[in-house]
Design an enzyme around this catalytic site. Sequence first.
Site, PDB file in Angstrom:
ATOM      1  N   GLU A 111      -6.117   7.462  -4.401  1.00 33.93           N
ATOM      2  CA  GLU A 111      -6.049   8.726  -3.658  1.00 33.93           C
ATOM      3  C   GLU A 111      -7.174   9.664  -4.099  1.00 33.93           C
ATOM      4  OE1 GLU A 111      -4.230   8.607  -1.238  1.00 33.93           O
ATOM      5  OE2 GLU A 111      -2.220   7.887  -1.622  1.00 33.93           O
TER       6      GLU A 111
ATOM      7  N   CYS B  61       0.825  -1.210   0.000  1.00 31.66           N
ATOM      8  CA  CYS B  61       0.000   0.000   0.000  1.00 31.66           C
ATOM      9  C   CYS B  61       0.863   1.266   0.000  1.00 31.66           C
ATOM     10  CB  CYS B  61      -0.980  -0.046   1.174  1.00 31.66           C
ATOM     11  SG  CYS B  61      -2.404   1.056   0.974  1.00 31.66           S
ATOM     12  N   HIS B  62       0.897   2.024   1.109  1.00 32.13           N
ATOM     13  CA  HIS B  62       1.770   3.194   1.197  1.00 32.13           C
ATOM     14  C   HIS B  62       3.141   2.848   1.771  1.00 32.13           C
ATOM     15  CE1 HIS B  62      -2.211   5.157   0.836  1.00 32.13           C
ATOM     16  NE2 HIS B  62      -1.536   6.123   0.238  1.00 32.13           N
TER      17      HIS B  62
END
Length: 243
Positions: free
Chosen positions: A174, A142-143
Amino acid sequence: MSSSSLPKRVLLAVTSYHGPFYVNGDNTGLFYTEALHPYNVFRAAGFEVVLASETGAYGIDPHSIDKTFMSESDFAVYNDKDSDFSRALAGMRKAGDLTPEDYGLFFASAGHATLLDYPEAAGLIAIAESVWARGGIVSAVCHGPAILPAIKDAATGKSIVAGRSVTGFTDSGEELMGLTKRIKDLGLVPISEGAEAAGATYKVPPGGPFDDFSVVDGRLVTGTNPASAHSTAAKAVEAFNSL
């Protein structure tokens, strides 16, 4: 280096940032299942797992404690402060206090908070660089790939993602969350932009931004979103066992 010569121990990285981020003023922090699900995969595969953040502190993103992302069994673990994972969180280590050579696999869990601390998390980066230099596996979901551009290959002096394919949370994700402008206003670097600037090829999931999708490129394993946390960790285990 074969997996038999590497410690069967995972450094599961956690963001140390727990503070305001969302447009409504809510805090961000660790996205709960993006650490829980990999932890479960690694433990089931016989790995010792150590959780660490840059400062030794952490906080949970309240948006991640939701039925959208958590099953009944996930909630059972979350509500049981004596569960193995709850005890692991409570025993969070400071990255700089650890010995990098003790780990054979580095896994970066996520949450939007990682955009704020991972790129300069020197302690976590040092462990990941050691794992990579000794022939181990580096993985992120993910991030979590926000940390990857800063992890350097000692042989080339470039990021370990240079010339490799990676994925991570998408620009369209996002946008759907209404966070594109917020990320820009805070001067943060989106995952795709950071990866490409470091010389990587960023892979967009063939389905939607929240579908399970992960990418293996040699000893580098990445996943796109919360739904990919399990598969990313499972592929990291496979990559470790194939060394």
